[in-house]
Design an enzyme around this catalytic site. Sequence first.
Site, PDB file in Angstrom:
ATOM      1  N   LYS A 108       4.067  -2.597  -6.533  1.00  0.00           N
ATOM      2  CA  LYS A 108       5.488  -2.364  -6.773  1.00  0.00           C
ATOM      3  C   LYS A 108       6.357  -2.822  -5.619  1.00  0.00           C
ATOM      4  O   LYS A 108       7.444  -3.342  -5.813  1.00  0.00           O
ATOM      5  CB  LYS A 108       5.694  -0.873  -7.045  1.00  0.00           C
ATOM      6  CG  LYS A 108       7.117  -0.481  -7.390  1.00  0.00           C
ATOM      7  CD  LYS A 108       7.482  -0.979  -8.761  1.00  0.00           C
ATOM      8  CE  LYS A 108       8.901  -0.642  -9.159  1.00  0.00           C
ATOM      9  NZ  LYS A 108       9.351  -1.541 -10.238  1.00  0.00           N
ATOM     10  N   GLU A 143       3.628 -11.130 -16.159  1.00  0.00           N
ATOM     11  CA  GLU A 143       3.105 -10.142 -15.221  1.00  0.00           C
ATOM     12  C   GLU A 143       2.372  -8.987 -15.884  1.00  0.00           C
ATOM     13  O   GLU A 143       1.466  -8.432 -15.287  1.00  0.00           O
ATOM     14  CB  GLU A 143       4.199  -9.638 -14.270  1.00  0.00           C
ATOM     15  CG  GLU A 143       5.273  -8.831 -14.915  1.00  0.00           C
ATOM     16  CD  GLU A 143       6.322  -8.367 -13.919  1.00  0.00           C
ATOM     17  OE1 GLU A 143       5.992  -8.110 -12.764  1.00  0.00           O
ATOM     18  OE2 GLU A 143       7.487  -8.234 -14.331  1.00  0.00           O
ATOM     19  N   GLU A 181      13.646 -14.207 -16.907  1.00  0.00           N
ATOM     20  CA  GLU A 181      13.191 -12.818 -16.757  1.00  0.00           C
ATOM     21  C   GLU A 181      12.265 -12.422 -17.917  1.00  0.00           C
ATOM     22  O   GLU A 181      11.269 -11.728 -17.707  1.00  0.00           O
ATOM     23  CB  GLU A 181      14.421 -11.889 -16.670  1.00  0.00           C
ATOM     24  CG  GLU A 181      14.132 -10.396 -16.607  1.00  0.00           C
ATOM     25  CD  GLU A 181      13.298  -9.957 -15.402  1.00  0.00           C
ATOM     26  OE1 GLU A 181      13.069 -10.769 -14.489  1.00  0.00           O
ATOM     27  OE2 GLU A 181      12.856  -8.802 -15.403  1.00  0.00           O
ATOM     28  N   TRP A 190      -3.386  -2.310  -1.562  1.00  0.00           N
ATOM     29  CA  TRP A 190      -3.198  -3.636  -2.179  1.00  0.00           C
ATOM     30  C   TRP A 190      -3.749  -4.614  -1.157  1.00  0.00           C
ATOM     31  O   TRP A 190      -3.175  -4.793  -0.078  1.00  0.00           O
ATOM     32  CB  TRP A 190      -1.715  -3.892  -2.447  1.00  0.00           C
ATOM     33  CG  TRP A 190      -1.460  -5.155  -3.208  1.00  0.00           C
ATOM     34  CD1 TRP A 190      -1.466  -5.313  -4.569  1.00  0.00           C
ATOM     35  CD2 TRP A 190      -1.146  -6.444  -2.658  1.00  0.00           C
ATOM     36  NE1 TRP A 190      -1.186  -6.624  -4.886  1.00  0.00           N
ATOM     37  CE2 TRP A 190      -0.986  -7.342  -3.737  1.00  0.00           C
ATOM     38  CE3 TRP A 190      -0.998  -6.931  -1.371  1.00  0.00           C
ATOM     39  CZ2 TRP A 190      -0.679  -8.683  -3.563  1.00  0.00           C
ATOM     40  CZ3 TRP A 190      -0.692  -8.278  -1.196  1.00  0.00           C
ATOM     41  CH2 TRP A 190      -0.531  -9.136  -2.290  1.00  0.00           C
ATOM     42  N   LYS A 242       8.392 -11.151 -17.341  1.00  0.00           N
ATOM     43  CA  LYS A 242       7.844  -9.887 -17.853  1.00  0.00           C
ATOM     44  C   LYS A 242       6.529 -10.142 -18.589  1.00  0.00           C
ATOM     45  O   LYS A 242       5.559  -9.412 -18.416  1.00  0.00           O
ATOM     46  CB  LYS A 242       8.838  -9.200 -18.805  1.00  0.00           C
ATOM     47  CG  LYS A 242      10.055  -8.605 -18.159  1.00  0.00           C
ATOM     48  CD  LYS A 242       9.822  -7.280 -17.450  1.00  0.00           C
ATOM     49  CE  LYS A 242       9.539  -7.416 -16.009  1.00  0.00           C
ATOM     50  NZ  LYS A 242      10.553  -7.698 -15.044  1.00  0.00           N
ATOM     51  N   ASN A 302      -0.393   0.188   6.376  1.00  0.00           N
ATOM     52  CA  ASN A 302       0.294  -0.671   5.410  1.00  0.00           C
ATOM     53  C   ASN A 302       0.941  -1.804   6.192  1.00  0.00           C
ATOM     54  O   ASN A 302       1.599  -1.549   7.197  1.00  0.00           O
ATOM     55  CB  ASN A 302       1.370   0.143   4.671  1.00  0.00           C
ATOM     56  CG  ASN A 302       2.185  -0.719   3.730  1.00  0.00           C
ATOM     57  OD1 ASN A 302       1.733  -1.765   3.270  1.00  0.00           O
ATOM     58  ND2 ASN A 302       3.403  -0.279   3.443  1.00  0.00           N
ATOM     59  N   GLY A 303       0.755  -3.037   5.745  1.00  0.00           N
ATOM     60  CA  GLY A 303       1.367  -4.173   6.435  1.00  0.00           C
ATOM     61  C   GLY A 303       0.304  -5.169   6.843  1.00  0.00           C
ATOM     62  O   GLY A 303      -0.819  -5.155   6.327  1.00  0.00           O
ATOM     63  N   CYS A 311       0.814  -1.207   0.000  1.00  0.00           N
ATOM     64  CA  CYS A 311       0.000   0.000   0.000  1.00  0.00           C
ATOM     65  C   CYS A 311       0.856   1.269   0.000  1.00  0.00           C
ATOM     66  O   CYS A 311       2.000   1.257   0.434  1.00  0.00           O
ATOM     67  CB  CYS A 311      -0.880   0.003   1.236  1.00  0.00           C
ATOM     68  SG  CYS A 311      -1.743  -1.538   1.483  1.00  0.00           S
ATOM     69  N   ARG A 335       2.165   1.487  -5.807  1.00  0.00           N
ATOM     70  CA  ARG A 335       2.366   0.585  -4.671  1.00  0.00           C
ATOM     71  C   ARG A 335       1.139  -0.288  -4.396  1.00  0.00           C
ATOM     72  O   ARG A 335       1.217  -1.266  -3.645  1.00  0.00           O
ATOM     73  CB  ARG A 335       2.677   1.402  -3.409  1.00  0.00           C
ATOM     74  CG  ARG A 335       3.926   2.232  -3.515  1.00  0.00           C
ATOM     75  CD  ARG A 335       4.153   2.994  -2.245  1.00  0.00           C
ATOM     76  NE  ARG A 335       4.603   2.124  -1.195  1.00  0.00           N
ATOM     77  CZ  ARG A 335       5.864   1.900  -0.882  1.00  0.00           C
ATOM     78  NH1 ARG A 335       6.812   2.498  -1.552  1.00  0.00           N
ATOM     79  NH2 ARG A 335       6.181   1.097   0.096  1.00  0.00           N
ATOM     80  N   HIS A 364      14.491 -33.046 -21.299  1.00  0.00           N
ATOM     81  CA  HIS A 364      14.152 -33.760 -20.062  1.00  0.00           C
ATOM     82  C   HIS A 364      12.689 -33.519 -19.681  1.00  0.00           C
ATOM     83  O   HIS A 364      12.292 -33.789 -18.554  1.00  0.00           O
ATOM     84  CB  HIS A 364      15.090 -33.330 -18.930  1.00  0.00           C
ATOM     85  CG  HIS A 364      16.527 -33.603 -19.258  1.00  0.00           C
ATOM     86  ND1 HIS A 364      17.072 -34.865 -19.226  1.00  0.00           N
ATOM     87  CD2 HIS A 364      17.515 -32.780 -19.687  1.00  0.00           C
ATOM     88  CE1 HIS A 364      18.342 -34.802 -19.593  1.00  0.00           C
ATOM     89  NE2 HIS A 364      18.636 -33.549 -19.885  1.00  0.00           N
TER      90      HIS A 364
HETATM   91  C1  F6R Z   1       8.928  -7.952 -11.522  1.00  0.00           C
HETATM   92  C2  F6R Z   1       9.208  -7.253 -10.290  1.00  0.00           C
HETATM   93  C3  F6R Z   1       9.264  -8.048  -9.040  1.00  0.00           C
HETATM   94  C4  F6R Z   1      10.350  -7.493  -8.100  1.00  0.00           C
HETATM   95  C5  F6R Z   1      10.329  -8.230  -6.765  1.00  0.00           C
HETATM   96  C6  F6R Z   1      11.423  -7.736  -5.836  1.00  0.00           C
HETATM   97  O1  F6R Z   1       8.944  -7.075 -12.618  1.00  0.00           O
HETATM   98  O2  F6R Z   1       9.362  -6.076 -10.265  1.00  0.00           O
HETATM   99  O3  F6R Z   1       9.467  -9.402  -9.303  1.00  0.00           O
HETATM  100  O4  F6R Z   1      11.596  -7.636  -8.725  1.00  0.00           O
HETATM  101  O5  F6R Z   1       9.082  -8.046  -6.144  1.00  0.00           O
HETATM  102  O6  F6R Z   1      11.298  -6.372  -5.616  1.00  0.00           O
HETATM  103  P1  F6R Z   1      12.498  -5.513  -5.042  1.00  0.00           P
HETATM  104  O7  F6R Z   1      13.566  -5.486  -6.072  1.00  0.00           O
HETATM  105  O8  F6R Z   1      11.925  -4.161  -4.766  1.00  0.00           O
HETATM  106  O9  F6R Z   1      12.955  -6.219  -3.796  1.00  0.00           O
END
Ligand code: F6R
Length: 634
Positions: A629, A510, A503, A81, A507, A108-109, A2, A33, A526
Site C-alpha cells: 500500500k 494490479e 486508471e 514487502w 486497476k 522498514n526502508g 513494510c 503495507r 497511430h
Molecule cells: C494503485 C495505487 C498506487 C498508488 C501510488 C501512490 O491503486 O494505489 O498506484 O496510487 O503508489 O501512492 P500514494 O497516493 O500513497 O502516494
Amino acid sequence: MCGIVGYAGPRPSSPSSRPVDVVLAGLARLEYRGYDSAGVAVLDGDAVRIDKRAGKLANLREEVAGHEESSSQVAIGHTRWATHGAPTDANAHPHRGGKHGELALVHNGIIENFAPLKAELVAEGYEFDSETDSEVAAHLVAREMTRLADEAGAEEGAAGADLTEAMRRVVSRLEGAFTLLAVDAAAPDRVVAARRNSPLVVGLGEGENFLGSDVAAFIDATKEALEVGQDQIVTVTPDDVAIIGFDGAPVTDAKRYTIEWDTTAAQKGGYPSFMAKEIHEQASAVADTLRGRMENGRLHLDEMKIDPALLRSIDKIVVVACGTAANAGSVVKYAIEHWCRIPVEVELAHEFRYRDPVVTEKTLVIAISQSGETMDTLMAVRHAKEQGAKVVAICNTRGSTIPRESDAALYLNVGPEIAVASTKAYLGQIGACYLLGLYLAQERGNFFPEEIAEIMHDLEGLPDKVQAVLDNAAQVEQLAHDMADATSVLFLGRHVGYPTAMEGALKLKEIAYIHAEGFAAGELKHGPIALVDEGQPVFIIVPSPRGRDSLHSKVVSNIQEIRARGARTMVIAEEGDTDVEPYADVVIRVPATRTLFAPLLTIIPLQIFACELATAKGLDVDQPRNLAKSVTVE
Ligand code: F6R
C-alpha cells in the site's frame, strides 16, 4: 512498504492480550503495507524469542498461538514487502543482533550502504542468517550495546547498556531510508525506534505505549498519537515516551494529536473485501472531501497557509505523484488550466526529480499522495522546495511526512484506505484538487464569486451522482463475471476520459493480473489499433454530447473504427446519449454532469469491473501479489 509495530505495557499475561498479541493485532491492521512474510519478537527471561514465517500473517499467528506465556513487557513485529532477499523465513524480520542473539530488530526502508557495513561486521566475526540489509542494523546496534556495557564496566549485555544511545550511535552510520525498532534483553522495559525518510508514529495509552508505521497499528487501543520527526529516536516504556534527535538533543515539541478515524473504518463491514467496501463508500467520501468549504459565498481552504499574493504570482503548476495519484493529477490538469489559465504539468514524481525540471519561486508544486509517505513523491517535494517552489500536499493521512514537509496541506478526509488498490482516495484526490483549482481561480480573480459558487454547487451535487452509479453496480458486476477469462482489455478515452482510461487499466492490471492498456482515443490510429482483433474487449469513456461537439463525435467515430475491426465495445456514456447505441455491445450509463466532473463518475464502473473480475478469478483483491500500500522505498 513494510508494516512495523512496537508495544511496551503492562498487559496481563492472559492468553489473548500478551504483548505479542497486541503486536499481532496491530500487524493485522498494517498487513496491507506488505504481506510476503511476518515476524514478532518478545523478551523471554534474559533471552529474545523471535518467531517469523514466510507468507501471510496467518502463518505466523498459528506458530505463536501455541507458545507458553512469557513475562515480557515489550514486543515488536513486522510485516514485510521484500527488497533485499526473497520472502523466506530467514529473510523475514525481526533479525537477531549480537554474537549471542540478545537483540531483535525490525526495519522498514533500504540501508543503501549495507554492503561495506556487513563486510566490517563479518571481519569482526559476526554471522549473518539472512540476505537482508536490515540484519546489518541489528548487529550494529548490538555491537554498540556491547561497547556501551564495556565502557560502563559492566558485563557484555548486562543492564547499564543504553539501547537508546546504541541506536543513536548506529543511525549516523546508515545511509538511505529507515524506520528501525529494537528490543534487547539488557533493556527489558523498552522499545527504541529511529526514523529517517520512513514513517513512524507513537500511540499514547494509559500505562502502555505503542509504535507503528501508521496509526492503524494501535487504533483499537488509543486515539492519542505523537508525531516522530525526521532524524529522531524515540524510546517507549509503559509509562514514558522520550524523543531525541540523531544529535542527542531532547525533542520537546513533538506534535500530539487525536486520531479522527473511526475503528469501523478498519473493518470490512459486511463487504467481501476492503476494496469493495471502499468503492461503495465513495459517495460519502466525496462529500467528506468537499464538506464545509463555502462560507459567505467564498471558498475557504483554511489549510492553505500560502500567502494569496504569492498564489497570484505563480506562473506554472507542476503536479507530482505516482500511480493512481498521478492519474488524479492528470484529470485535474484539465480543470485547473481551464479555470485558472495557468499551465499545469503533471509528472511522475520519480521522473521529475531526475530530469532537472524547470522549477522557480513562481512555480506551485502540487504533491498528491494518499499515504503521504510515498518516497518518490517525498523526494520530488524536497527537490521542488530546494528550487524555491511552494508545495501544496493533497493527502489523506494526517501526520504523514509529505504534508508535514510541504508549505500547505489539503486533506482528503475520506478515512483510511486499506485495500492496496486505491479507489475512494482517487475520488478524494480529484475532489480536493478541484477545490484547490477553484480556490486559485478565486484568489487570482479568474472568476466572479457567483461563478465559483455555481461551480461549487454542481460539485456538491456529485456525491448523489456517485451514489447513482454505485446503485447500478449489478450490470458491471455481471459483465466482470462473464469476462473472467479475458486475457487483455483495452481502455480508450479523450480529454478527461484519457486519464480515466489509464486508471481503469491500472486497476485491472494490479488486482486481476490482466494485461490492460489505457490509450488516448485519438492515438488509436497511430499504432494501438493494431492490437484490435476479433473479440478484443475495449472500454470506451465517451464525453458528454452536451460538451464540445467535436469531442463527442470523434469518440463515437473511434468506437466505430474499432468495432469495424471486431472489437467488443463496452461504452461508458452519459444518460440520454443515444448516439453510441448502434456501435456499443454494452452501454454503461452515468448521470449527466459538467465535462470536467465526469471523471468522478466514469471511473466507478471500471473500479467495480476490476474488483469483481479479480473476485471471480478467486484472487486476493485487497492484497494483490508483489504490491504494497505504501511505497516507502525509491
Ligand atoms: C494503485 C495505487 C498506487 C498508488 C501510488 C501512490 O491503486 O494505489 O498506484 O496510487 O503508489 O501512492 P500514494 O497516493 O500513497 O502516494
